[in-house]
Write an enzyme that holds these catalytic residues in place. Sequence first.
Site, PDB file in Angstrom:
ATOM      1  N   SER A  12       0.886  -1.169   0.000  1.00  0.00           N
ATOM      2  CA  SER A  12       0.000   0.000   0.000  1.00  0.00           C
ATOM      3  C   SER A  12       0.917   1.210   0.000  1.00  0.00           C
ATOM      4  O   SER A  12       2.087   1.109   0.411  1.00  0.00           O
ATOM      5  CB  SER A  12      -0.854   0.027   1.281  1.00  0.00           C
ATOM      6  OG  SER A  12      -1.465   1.283   1.460  1.00  0.00           O
ATOM      7  N   TYR A  49      -1.917   0.473  11.013  1.00  0.00           N
ATOM      8  CA  TYR A  49      -1.973  -0.084   9.649  1.00  0.00           C
ATOM      9  C   TYR A  49      -0.725   0.335   8.876  1.00  0.00           C
ATOM     10  O   TYR A  49      -0.062  -0.509   8.252  1.00  0.00           O
ATOM     11  CB  TYR A  49      -3.236   0.427   8.949  1.00  0.00           C
ATOM     12  CG  TYR A  49      -3.363  -0.021   7.507  1.00  0.00           C
ATOM     13  CD1 TYR A  49      -3.695  -1.335   7.201  1.00  0.00           C
ATOM     14  CD2 TYR A  49      -3.149   0.872   6.459  1.00  0.00           C
ATOM     15  CE1 TYR A  49      -3.809  -1.760   5.881  1.00  0.00           C
ATOM     16  CE2 TYR A  49      -3.268   0.463   5.138  1.00  0.00           C
ATOM     17  CZ  TYR A  49      -3.597  -0.848   4.849  1.00  0.00           C
ATOM     18  OH  TYR A  49      -3.712  -1.265   3.545  1.00  0.00           O
TER      19      TYR A  49
HETATM   20  N1  LIG Z   1      -8.554  -0.964  -0.063  1.00  0.00           N
HETATM   21  C1  LIG Z   1      -7.508  -0.160  -0.019  1.00  0.00           C
HETATM   22  O1  LIG Z   1      -7.612   1.080   0.056  1.00  0.00           O
HETATM   23  C2  LIG Z   1      -6.126  -0.758  -0.110  1.00  0.00           C
HETATM   24  C3  LIG Z   1      -5.080   0.023  -0.640  1.00  0.00           C
HETATM   25  C4  LIG Z   1      -3.816  -0.519  -0.732  1.00  0.00           C
HETATM   26  C5  LIG Z   1      -3.588  -1.827  -0.288  1.00  0.00           C
HETATM   27  N2  LIG Z   1      -4.614  -2.564   0.232  1.00  0.00           N
HETATM   28  C6  LIG Z   1      -4.338  -3.916   0.688  1.00  0.00           C
HETATM   29  O2  LIG Z   1      -5.054  -4.811  -0.134  1.00  0.00           O
HETATM   30  C7  LIG Z   1      -5.273  -6.030   0.567  1.00  0.00           C
HETATM   31  C8  LIG Z   1      -6.704  -6.477   0.371  1.00  0.00           C
HETATM   32  O3  LIG Z   1      -7.582  -5.544   0.974  1.00  0.00           O
HETATM   33  P1  LIG Z   1      -9.010  -5.160   0.350  1.00  0.00           P
HETATM   34  O4  LIG Z   1      -9.046  -3.687   0.240  1.00  0.00           O
HETATM   35  O5  LIG Z   1      -9.290  -5.977  -0.845  1.00  0.00           O
HETATM   36  O6  LIG Z   1      -9.969  -5.526   1.574  1.00  0.00           O
HETATM   37  P2  LIG Z   1     -11.068  -6.668   1.775  1.00  0.00           P
HETATM   38  O7  LIG Z   1     -12.094  -6.611   0.719  1.00  0.00           O
HETATM   39  O8  LIG Z   1     -11.498  -6.537   3.181  1.00  0.00           O
HETATM   40  O9  LIG Z   1     -10.236  -8.006   1.585  1.00  0.00           O
HETATM   41  C9  LIG Z   1      -9.383  -8.487   2.570  1.00  0.00           C
HETATM   42  C10 LIG Z   1      -9.136  -9.964   2.291  1.00  0.00           C
HETATM   43  O10 LIG Z   1      -8.188 -10.460   3.245  1.00  0.00           O
HETATM   44  C11 LIG Z   1      -8.724 -11.630   3.830  1.00  0.00           C
HETATM   45  N3  LIG Z   1      -8.213 -11.780   5.174  1.00  0.00           N
HETATM   46  C12 LIG Z   1      -8.277 -10.883   6.201  1.00  0.00           C
HETATM   47  N4  LIG Z   1      -7.692 -11.394   7.289  1.00  0.00           N
HETATM   48  C13 LIG Z   1      -7.241 -12.631   6.945  1.00  0.00           C
HETATM   49  C14 LIG Z   1      -6.573 -13.660   7.639  1.00  0.00           C
HETATM   50  N5  LIG Z   1      -6.222 -13.520   8.923  1.00  0.00           N
HETATM   51  N6  LIG Z   1      -6.264 -14.798   6.976  1.00  0.00           N
HETATM   52  C15 LIG Z   1      -6.617 -14.966   5.694  1.00  0.00           C
HETATM   53  N7  LIG Z   1      -7.261 -14.024   4.985  1.00  0.00           N
HETATM   54  C16 LIG Z   1      -7.572 -12.881   5.604  1.00  0.00           C
HETATM   55  C17 LIG Z   1     -10.230 -11.456   3.790  1.00  0.00           C
HETATM   56  O11 LIG Z   1     -10.877 -12.716   3.754  1.00  0.00           O
HETATM   57  P3  LIG Z   1     -11.583 -13.468   4.961  1.00  0.00           P
HETATM   58  O12 LIG Z   1     -12.237 -12.434   5.817  1.00  0.00           O
HETATM   59  O13 LIG Z   1     -12.537 -14.383   4.256  1.00  0.00           O
HETATM   60  O14 LIG Z   1     -10.488 -14.220   5.648  1.00  0.00           O
HETATM   61  C18 LIG Z   1     -10.398 -10.789   2.435  1.00  0.00           C
HETATM   62  O15 LIG Z   1     -10.418 -11.757   1.419  1.00  0.00           O
HETATM   63  C19 LIG Z   1      -4.880  -5.744   2.021  1.00  0.00           C
HETATM   64  O16 LIG Z   1      -3.603  -6.281   2.281  1.00  0.00           O
HETATM   65  C20 LIG Z   1      -4.834  -4.232   2.083  1.00  0.00           C
HETATM   66  O17 LIG Z   1      -3.944  -3.778   3.070  1.00  0.00           O
HETATM   67  C21 LIG Z   1      -5.877  -2.061   0.317  1.00  0.00           C
END
Ligand SMILES: NC(=O)c1ccc[n+]([C@@H]2O[C@H](COP(=O)([O-])OP(=O)(O)OC[C@H]3O[C@@H](n4cnc5c(N)ncnc54)[C@H](OP(=O)(O)O)[C@@H]3O)[C@@H](O)[C@H]2O)c1
Length: 273
Positions: free
Chosen positions: A151, A164
Amino acid sequence: MLSAPASSDVSTAPGGRRIAVVTGASSGIGEAIARELARRGWHCVLLARRRDRLEALAAQIGGEVELCDVADRTAVEATAGRILQRHPAIHLLVNNAGIPARGTFLQTDPELVLRAIEVNYLGGVWCARALMPGLEIASRQGGAHIVNNVSVAGTVAFAPAGAYAASKHAQLAFSRSLAAALRGSGIHVHALLAGFVETEGFPQRNVLKSRLLRRFVLQPPRVAEAVVAAVEKNKSEVTLPWFPYRLISIVQAVAPGLIARFVGVADYRPGSV
Ligand SMILES: NC(=O)c1ccc[n+]([C@@H]2O[C@H](COP(=O)([O-])OP(=O)(O)OC[C@H]3O[C@@H](n4cnc5c(N)ncnc54)[C@H](OP(=O)(O)O)[C@@H]3O)[C@@H](O)[C@H]2O)c1
Protein backbone atom coordinates in the site's frame (compact mmCIF):
# COMPACT_ATOMS: atom_id res chain seq x y z
CA MET A 1 -8.86 -21.35 -22.69
CA LEU A 2 -5.25 -20.58 -21.78
CA SER A 3 -3.83 -17.33 -23.04
CA ALA A 4 -0.15 -17.10 -23.98
CA PRO A 5 2.06 -15.45 -21.36
CA ALA A 6 2.91 -11.87 -22.30
CA SER A 7 6.53 -12.47 -21.33
CA SER A 8 8.81 -15.48 -21.76
CA ASP A 9 9.65 -14.96 -18.09
CA VAL A 10 6.31 -16.47 -17.05
CA SER A 11 6.53 -20.25 -17.30
CA THR A 12 3.82 -22.72 -18.18
CA ALA A 13 3.34 -25.71 -15.87
CA PRO A 14 3.07 -29.27 -17.14
CA GLY A 15 -0.46 -29.69 -18.40
CA GLY A 16 -0.48 -26.09 -19.54
CA ARG A 17 -1.51 -24.52 -16.25
CA ARG A 18 0.32 -21.87 -14.32
CA ILE A 19 -0.55 -22.10 -10.64
CA ALA A 20 -1.24 -19.01 -8.54
CA VAL A 21 -1.97 -18.93 -4.80
CA VAL A 22 -3.93 -15.78 -3.93
CA THR A 23 -4.41 -14.96 -0.25
CA GLY A 24 -7.37 -12.84 0.78
CA ALA A 25 -9.24 -13.95 -2.34
CA SER A 26 -12.71 -13.87 -0.75
CA SER A 27 -13.34 -10.17 -1.45
CA GLY A 28 -12.02 -6.88 -2.73
CA ILE A 29 -8.62 -6.70 -4.41
CA GLY A 30 -7.78 -10.39 -3.90
CA GLU A 31 -11.01 -11.49 -5.55
CA ALA A 32 -10.35 -9.12 -8.47
CA ILE A 33 -6.78 -10.45 -8.83
CA ALA A 34 -8.03 -14.05 -8.91
CA ARG A 35 -10.65 -13.15 -11.54
CA GLU A 36 -8.04 -11.38 -13.70
CA LEU A 37 -5.54 -14.24 -13.38
CA ALA A 38 -8.20 -16.84 -14.25
CA ARG A 39 -9.24 -14.75 -17.26
CA ARG A 40 -5.63 -14.97 -18.44
CA GLY A 41 -5.42 -18.74 -18.02
CA TRP A 42 -3.94 -19.10 -14.56
CA HIS A 43 -5.28 -21.79 -12.21
CA CYS A 44 -5.89 -20.15 -8.82
CA VAL A 45 -5.78 -21.56 -5.33
CA LEU A 46 -8.04 -19.18 -3.39
CA LEU A 47 -7.09 -18.73 0.26
CA ALA A 48 -8.94 -16.89 3.04
CA ARG A 49 -11.28 -17.70 5.96
CA ARG A 50 -14.80 -17.24 4.51
CA ARG A 51 -15.70 -20.57 2.89
CA ASP A 52 -18.95 -19.41 1.22
CA ARG A 53 -17.22 -16.53 -0.60
CA LEU A 54 -14.30 -18.66 -1.75
CA GLU A 55 -16.48 -21.52 -2.94
CA ALA A 56 -18.72 -19.15 -4.91
CA LEU A 57 -15.67 -17.60 -6.60
CA ALA A 58 -14.03 -20.99 -7.24
CA ALA A 59 -17.21 -22.19 -8.93
CA GLN A 60 -17.15 -19.13 -11.22
CA ILE A 61 -13.47 -19.14 -12.18
CA GLY A 62 -12.61 -22.84 -11.81
CA GLY A 63 -10.23 -22.43 -8.87
CA GLU A 64 -9.58 -24.33 -5.65
CA VAL A 65 -10.39 -23.30 -2.09
CA GLU A 66 -8.14 -23.34 0.98
CA LEU A 67 -9.47 -22.04 4.30
CA CYS A 68 -6.64 -20.55 6.31
CA ASP A 69 -5.87 -17.72 8.73
CA VAL A 70 -2.55 -16.37 7.41
CA ALA A 71 -1.64 -15.09 10.88
CA ASP A 72 -1.57 -18.68 12.16
CA ARG A 73 1.85 -20.00 11.13
CA THR A 74 0.99 -23.63 11.89
CA ALA A 75 -2.17 -23.40 9.80
CA VAL A 76 -0.25 -21.76 6.94
CA GLU A 77 2.33 -24.55 6.95
CA ALA A 78 -0.37 -27.24 6.93
CA THR A 79 -2.25 -25.45 4.14
CA ALA A 80 0.92 -25.03 2.07
CA GLY A 81 1.67 -28.74 2.53
CA ARG A 82 -1.74 -29.62 1.07
CA ILE A 83 -1.32 -27.20 -1.83
CA LEU A 84 2.17 -28.50 -2.65
CA GLN A 85 0.93 -32.09 -2.68
CA ARG A 86 -1.58 -31.14 -5.38
CA HIS A 87 0.72 -28.64 -7.15
CA PRO A 88 4.46 -29.22 -6.66
CA ALA A 89 5.26 -26.08 -8.71
CA ILE A 90 3.82 -22.72 -7.65
CA HIS A 91 4.35 -20.01 -10.26
CA LEU A 92 2.83 -17.11 -8.38
CA LEU A 93 2.07 -16.26 -4.76
CA VAL A 94 0.02 -13.12 -4.17
CA ASN A 95 0.29 -12.01 -0.55
CA ASN A 96 -2.84 -9.92 -0.43
CA ALA A 97 -4.72 -10.85 2.78
CA GLY A 98 -4.96 -7.80 4.99
CA ILE A 99 -7.05 -5.92 7.52
CA PRO A 100 -7.58 -2.22 8.21
CA ALA A 101 -6.57 -0.59 11.50
CA ARG A 102 -8.00 2.90 11.50
CA GLY A 103 -7.30 5.38 14.26
CA THR A 104 -4.11 6.86 15.66
CA PHE A 105 -1.67 4.83 17.73
CA LEU A 106 -3.28 6.31 20.83
CA GLN A 107 -6.86 5.38 19.81
CA THR A 108 -6.45 1.91 18.32
CA ASP A 109 -7.30 -1.14 20.42
CA PRO A 110 -4.00 -2.83 21.41
CA GLU A 111 -5.29 -6.17 20.07
CA LEU A 112 -5.81 -4.57 16.67
CA VAL A 113 -2.29 -3.05 16.72
CA LEU A 114 -0.99 -6.60 17.20
CA ARG A 115 -3.38 -8.24 14.75
CA ALA A 116 -2.44 -5.79 11.96
CA ILE A 117 1.19 -6.88 12.26
CA GLU A 118 0.25 -10.57 12.42
CA VAL A 119 -1.99 -10.48 9.34
CA ASN A 120 -0.63 -7.69 7.13
CA TYR A 121 3.07 -8.33 7.63
CA LEU A 122 3.72 -11.76 9.17
CA GLY A 123 0.97 -13.49 7.17
CA GLY A 124 2.95 -12.86 3.98
CA VAL A 125 6.19 -13.98 5.60
CA TRP A 126 4.65 -17.32 6.66
CA CYS A 127 3.06 -17.89 3.23
CA ALA A 128 6.29 -17.14 1.34
CA ARG A 129 8.34 -19.42 3.57
CA ALA A 130 5.84 -22.28 3.47
CA LEU A 131 5.34 -22.16 -0.30
CA MET A 132 9.04 -21.65 -1.11
CA PRO A 133 9.60 -25.31 -2.19
CA GLY A 134 6.92 -24.88 -4.87
CA LEU A 135 8.22 -21.48 -5.96
CA GLU A 136 11.72 -22.95 -6.28
CA ILE A 137 10.48 -25.74 -8.55
CA ALA A 138 8.66 -23.19 -10.73
CA SER A 139 11.77 -20.98 -10.80
CA ARG A 140 13.67 -23.85 -12.44
CA GLN A 141 10.89 -24.23 -15.00
CA GLY A 142 11.33 -20.65 -16.17
CA GLY A 143 10.30 -18.29 -13.39
CA ALA A 144 8.25 -17.77 -10.27
CA HIS A 145 6.81 -14.62 -8.73
CA ILE A 146 5.74 -13.30 -5.35
CA VAL A 147 3.54 -10.21 -5.32
CA ASN A 148 3.18 -8.42 -2.00
CA ASN A 149 0.12 -6.19 -1.98
CA VAL A 150 1.53 -3.49 0.28
CA SER A 151 0.00 0.00 0.00
CA VAL A 152 1.15 3.58 -0.22
CA ALA A 153 0.79 3.29 3.57
CA GLY A 154 4.02 1.26 3.34
CA THR A 155 5.92 4.44 2.49
CA VAL A 156 3.81 7.17 4.10
CA ALA A 157 3.14 7.31 7.84
CA PHE A 158 -0.59 7.98 7.56
CA ALA A 159 -1.44 9.16 11.08
CA PRO A 160 -5.21 8.36 10.98
CA ALA A 161 -4.30 4.69 10.41
CA GLY A 162 -1.08 4.49 12.41
CA ALA A 163 -0.95 0.77 13.22
CA TYR A 164 -1.97 -0.08 9.65
CA ALA A 165 0.80 2.13 8.21
CA ALA A 166 3.36 0.53 10.55
CA SER A 167 2.29 -2.98 9.47
CA LYS A 168 2.57 -1.94 5.81
CA HIS A 169 6.03 -0.38 6.37
CA ALA A 170 7.08 -3.76 7.81
CA GLN A 171 5.53 -5.58 4.85
CA LEU A 172 7.41 -3.37 2.38
CA ALA A 173 10.70 -3.96 4.21
CA PHE A 174 9.98 -7.71 4.05
CA SER A 175 9.23 -7.45 0.33
CA ARG A 176 12.37 -5.46 -0.50
CA SER A 177 14.57 -7.65 1.65
CA LEU A 178 13.19 -10.84 0.11
CA ALA A 179 13.62 -9.39 -3.39
CA ALA A 180 17.30 -8.77 -2.63
CA ALA A 181 17.77 -12.20 -1.06
CA LEU A 182 16.19 -13.97 -4.06
CA ARG A 183 17.94 -11.91 -6.73
CA GLY A 184 19.24 -14.23 -9.47
CA SER A 185 17.24 -17.20 -8.14
CA GLY A 186 14.47 -17.04 -10.74
CA ILE A 187 11.93 -16.04 -8.06
CA HIS A 188 10.96 -12.42 -8.67
CA VAL A 189 9.45 -10.36 -5.87
CA HIS A 190 7.13 -7.44 -6.61
CA ALA A 191 5.61 -4.86 -4.30
CA LEU A 192 2.36 -3.15 -5.21
CA LEU A 193 1.80 0.22 -3.58
CA ALA A 194 -1.78 1.22 -4.30
CA GLY A 195 -3.47 4.28 -2.87
CA PHE A 196 -7.06 4.23 -1.68
CA VAL A 197 -9.17 1.43 -3.21
CA GLU A 198 -12.91 1.02 -2.61
CA THR A 199 -13.53 -2.42 -1.02
CA GLU A 200 -15.78 -3.82 1.68
CA GLY A 201 -12.94 -4.01 4.22
CA PHE A 202 -11.69 -0.53 3.29
CA PRO A 203 -14.65 1.67 2.31
CA GLN A 204 -12.97 4.90 1.22
CA ARG A 205 -15.29 7.17 -0.77
CA ASN A 206 -17.70 7.89 2.07
CA VAL A 207 -15.23 8.03 4.92
CA LEU A 208 -12.22 10.04 3.68
CA LYS A 209 -12.37 13.63 4.84
CA SER A 210 -10.20 15.03 2.05
CA ARG A 211 -12.13 15.68 -1.17
CA LEU A 212 -8.80 15.64 -3.03
CA LEU A 213 -7.97 12.12 -1.80
CA ARG A 214 -11.52 10.91 -2.55
CA ARG A 215 -10.90 11.83 -6.20
CA PHE A 216 -8.07 9.29 -6.42
CA VAL A 217 -9.99 6.27 -5.06
CA LEU A 218 -9.62 3.25 -7.37
CA GLN A 219 -11.75 0.15 -7.97
CA PRO A 220 -10.25 -3.36 -7.38
CA PRO A 221 -10.12 -4.47 -11.08
CA ARG A 222 -7.68 -1.61 -11.80
CA VAL A 223 -5.38 -2.93 -9.06
CA ALA A 224 -5.70 -6.48 -10.40
CA GLU A 225 -4.54 -5.33 -13.84
CA ALA A 226 -1.52 -3.68 -12.22
CA VAL A 227 -0.62 -6.90 -10.40
CA VAL A 228 -0.69 -8.91 -13.62
CA ALA A 229 1.33 -6.20 -15.42
CA ALA A 230 3.93 -6.18 -12.62
CA VAL A 231 4.39 -9.94 -13.05
CA GLU A 232 4.38 -10.02 -16.83
CA LYS A 233 6.65 -6.97 -17.22
CA ASN A 234 8.73 -7.96 -14.17
CA LYS A 235 8.39 -4.62 -12.37
CA SER A 236 9.80 -4.70 -8.84
CA GLU A 237 7.69 -1.88 -7.35
CA VAL A 238 4.54 -0.32 -8.71
CA THR A 239 2.80 2.74 -7.26
CA LEU A 240 -0.82 3.08 -8.32
CA PRO A 241 -1.74 5.65 -9.45
CA TRP A 242 1.73 7.11 -9.85
CA PHE A 243 0.33 10.61 -9.26
CA PRO A 244 -0.07 11.75 -6.56
CA TYR A 245 1.16 8.80 -4.49
CA ARG A 246 4.72 8.41 -5.81
CA LEU A 247 5.23 12.10 -5.25
CA ILE A 248 3.85 11.82 -1.70
CA SER A 249 6.18 8.86 -1.00
CA ILE A 250 9.20 10.84 -2.19
CA VAL A 251 8.20 13.87 -0.11
CA GLN A 252 7.73 11.60 2.93
CA ALA A 253 11.35 10.39 2.47
CA VAL A 254 12.94 13.80 1.96
CA ALA A 255 10.64 16.14 3.93
CA PRO A 256 8.78 14.16 6.63
CA GLY A 257 7.75 17.35 8.42
CA LEU A 258 5.74 18.46 5.38
CA ILE A 259 3.90 15.11 5.21
CA ALA A 260 3.16 15.25 8.94
CA ARG A 261 1.35 18.55 8.33
CA PHE A 262 -0.59 17.09 5.36
CA VAL A 263 -1.71 13.83 7.04
CA GLY A 264 -2.74 15.83 10.07
CA VAL A 265 -5.65 17.21 8.01
CA ALA A 266 -6.20 14.12 5.79
CA ASP A 267 -8.29 12.32 8.41
CA TYR A 268 -11.39 10.11 8.18
CA ARG A 269 -14.81 11.66 8.71
CA PRO A 270 -15.97 11.73 12.33
CA GLY A 271 -17.88 8.59 13.29
CA SER A 272 -16.63 6.60 10.28
CA VAL A 273 -13.73 4.84 12.02
N1 LIG B 1 -8.55 -0.96 -0.06
C1 LIG B 1 -7.51 -0.16 -0.02
O1 LIG B 1 -7.61 1.08 0.06
C2 LIG B 1 -6.13 -0.76 -0.11
C3 LIG B 1 -5.08 0.02 -0.64
C4 LIG B 1 -3.82 -0.52 -0.73
C5 LIG B 1 -3.59 -1.83 -0.29
N2 LIG B 1 -4.61 -2.56 0.23
C6 LIG B 1 -4.34 -3.92 0.69
O2 LIG B 1 -5.05 -4.81 -0.13
C7 LIG B 1 -5.27 -6.03 0.57
C8 LIG B 1 -6.70 -6.48 0.37
O3 LIG B 1 -7.58 -5.54 0.97
P1 LIG B 1 -9.01 -5.16 0.35
O4 LIG B 1 -9.05 -3.69 0.24
O5 LIG B 1 -9.29 -5.98 -0.84
O6 LIG B 1 -9.97 -5.53 1.57
P2 LIG B 1 -11.07 -6.67 1.77
O7 LIG B 1 -12.09 -6.61 0.72
O8 LIG B 1 -11.50 -6.54 3.18
O9 LIG B 1 -10.24 -8.01 1.58
C9 LIG B 1 -9.38 -8.49 2.57
C10 LIG B 1 -9.14 -9.96 2.29
O10 LIG B 1 -8.19 -10.46 3.24
C11 LIG B 1 -8.72 -11.63 3.83
N3 LIG B 1 -8.21 -11.78 5.17
C12 LIG B 1 -8.28 -10.88 6.20
N4 LIG B 1 -7.69 -11.39 7.29
C13 LIG B 1 -7.24 -12.63 6.95
C14 LIG B 1 -6.57 -13.66 7.64
N5 LIG B 1 -6.22 -13.52 8.92
N6 LIG B 1 -6.26 -14.80 6.98
C15 LIG B 1 -6.62 -14.97 5.69
N7 LIG B 1 -7.26 -14.02 4.98
C16 LIG B 1 -7.57 -12.88 5.60
C17 LIG B 1 -10.23 -11.46 3.79
O11 LIG B 1 -10.88 -12.72 3.75
P3 LIG B 1 -11.58 -13.47 4.96
O12 LIG B 1 -12.24 -12.43 5.82
O13 LIG B 1 -12.54 -14.38 4.26
O14 LIG B 1 -10.49 -14.22 5.65
C18 LIG B 1 -10.40 -10.79 2.44
O15 LIG B 1 -10.42 -11.76 1.42
C19 LIG B 1 -4.88 -5.74 2.02
O16 LIG B 1 -3.60 -6.28 2.28
C20 LIG B 1 -4.83 -4.23 2.08
O17 LIG B 1 -3.94 -3.78 3.07
C21 LIG B 1 -5.88 -2.06 0.32
